[in-house]
Design a protein around this motif. Structure first.
Motif, short mmCIF file in Angstrom:
data_model
loop_
_atom_site.label_atom_id
_atom_site.label_comp_id
_atom_site.label_asym_id
_atom_site.label_seq_id
_atom_site.Cartn_x
_atom_site.Cartn_y
_atom_site.Cartn_z
N GLU A 17 0.83 -1.21 0.00
CA GLU A 17 0.00 0.00 0.00
C GLU A 17 0.86 1.25 0.00
OE1 GLU A 17 -2.53 -3.29 1.71
OE2 GLU A 17 -0.44 -2.71 1.86
N ILE A 18 1.93 1.23 0.77
CA ILE A 18 2.84 2.38 0.82
C ILE A 18 3.50 2.58 -0.53
CG2 ILE A 18 5.01 3.22 1.80
CD1 ILE A 18 4.05 2.04 4.50
N GLU A 19 3.99 1.51 -1.12
CA GLU A 19 4.64 1.62 -2.43
C GLU A 19 3.67 2.17 -3.48
OE1 GLU A 19 7.88 1.35 -3.06
OE2 GLU A 19 8.10 0.92 -0.92
N GLY A 20 2.43 1.68 -3.45
CA GLY A 20 1.43 2.19 -4.39
C GLY A 20 1.12 3.66 -4.16
N ALA A 21 1.04 4.05 -2.91
CA ALA A 21 0.77 5.45 -2.60
C ALA A 21 1.90 6.35 -3.07
CB ALA A 21 0.55 5.63 -1.10
N ILE A 22 3.13 5.90 -2.89
CA ILE A 22 4.28 6.70 -3.34
C ILE A 22 4.24 6.86 -4.86
CG2 ILE A 22 6.79 6.72 -3.56
CD1 ILE A 22 6.86 5.47 -0.71
N LEU A 23 3.95 5.77 -5.57
CA LEU A 23 3.86 5.86 -7.03
C LEU A 23 2.72 6.79 -7.46
CD1 LEU A 23 4.46 2.13 -8.01
CD2 LEU A 23 6.01 4.07 -8.42
N ALA A 93 -13.44 12.54 1.61
CA ALA A 93 -12.67 11.90 0.54
C ALA A 93 -13.64 11.57 -0.59
CB ALA A 93 -12.00 10.64 1.06
N ASP A 94 -13.07 11.45 -1.78
CA ASP A 94 -13.88 11.14 -2.95
C ASP A 94 -13.94 9.65 -3.26
OD1 ASP A 94 -14.38 13.92 -3.64
OD2 ASP A 94 -12.25 14.01 -4.17
N ALA A 95 -12.93 8.91 -2.82
CA ALA A 95 -12.87 7.47 -3.10
C ALA A 95 -12.06 6.77 -2.03
CB ALA A 95 -12.24 7.23 -4.46
N ALA A 96 -12.38 5.51 -1.82
CA ALA A 96 -11.63 4.65 -0.91
C ALA A 96 -11.18 3.41 -1.67
CB ALA A 96 -12.47 4.25 0.30
N VAL A 97 -9.96 2.96 -1.35
CA VAL A 97 -9.41 1.78 -2.01
C VAL A 97 -8.92 0.82 -0.92
CG1 VAL A 97 -7.58 0.94 -3.54
CG2 VAL A 97 -8.64 3.16 -3.98
N SER A 98 -9.23 -0.47 -1.10
CA SER A 98 -8.76 -1.48 -0.16
C SER A 98 -8.44 -2.76 -0.91
CB SER A 98 -9.82 -1.77 0.90
OG SER A 98 -9.38 -2.80 1.77
N ALA A 99 -7.33 -3.37 -0.51
CA ALA A 99 -6.97 -4.70 -1.03
C ALA A 99 -7.35 -5.75 0.00
CB ALA A 99 -5.48 -4.75 -1.34
N GLY A 100 -8.20 -5.38 0.93
CA GLY A 100 -8.56 -6.26 2.03
C GLY A 100 -9.71 -7.18 1.74
N ASN A 101 -10.34 -7.61 2.79
CA ASN A 101 -11.45 -8.55 2.79
C ASN A 101 -12.58 -8.00 1.90
OD1 ASN A 101 -13.98 -9.76 3.67
ND2 ASN A 101 -12.87 -10.57 5.43
N THR A 102 -12.77 -8.59 0.73
CA THR A 102 -13.73 -8.09 -0.25
C THR A 102 -15.16 -8.09 0.30
OG1 THR A 102 -12.35 -8.88 -2.04
CG2 THR A 102 -14.63 -8.38 -2.59
N GLY A 103 -15.50 -9.13 1.05
CA GLY A 103 -16.83 -9.17 1.65
C GLY A 103 -17.05 -8.03 2.60
N ALA A 104 -16.04 -7.70 3.40
CA ALA A 104 -16.15 -6.57 4.33
C ALA A 104 -16.26 -5.25 3.59
CB ALA A 104 -14.98 -6.56 5.30
N VAL A 105 -15.55 -5.12 2.47
CA VAL A 105 -15.67 -3.90 1.66
C VAL A 105 -17.10 -3.75 1.18
CG1 VAL A 105 -14.97 -2.78 -0.49
CG2 VAL A 105 -13.26 -3.91 0.92
#
Length: 108
Positions: A17-23, A93-105
């Motif tokens: 997540e940190i690497e993606g945010a930096i990019l 915020a305008d959008a949220a992104v998560s690579a976590g538990n898809t059901g919880a999202v």
């Protein structure tokens, strides 16, 4: 665009997540906020020389991949995923992104 990222969502969190945010921070039209364990995120961002434009909001809990989505959303009110979604709901915020538990999202 203001984007919040659940920094504790993936199996390897928070490194991917940190690497993606930096990019992503190279895009001047994005305001990025990482949500998660501040004590882990801030030093990790500093070690990688992340720009100061990436902000951090603390969340004390994490929804794990094996957690029941409904139970996790009900019981882990300060989970990084839920804090990120709440920021969108509140118009901060305008959008949220998560690579976590898809059901919880989806439940959130």
């Amino acid at each position: 665009m203001r984007v919040v990222l659940d920094a504790m969502g993936s199996d390897g969190a928070p490194d991917p997540e940190i690497e993606g945010a930096i990019l992503a921070s190279a895009d001047p039209d994005l305001e990025l906020t990482l949500v998660g364990d501040e004590e882990r995120l801030k030093p990790a961002l500093a070690r990688r020389g992340a720009p100061s434009t990436i902000s951090v909001i603390h969340a004390s809990e994490v929804i794990q991949m094996h957690d029941s989505p409904v139970m996790a959303v009900r019981k882990k009110k300060d989970a990084s995923l839920l804090v990120a979604i709440r920021l969108v709901k509140q118009g901060l915020a305008d959008a949220a992104v998560s690579a976590g538990n898809t059901g919880a999202v989806m439940v959130a």
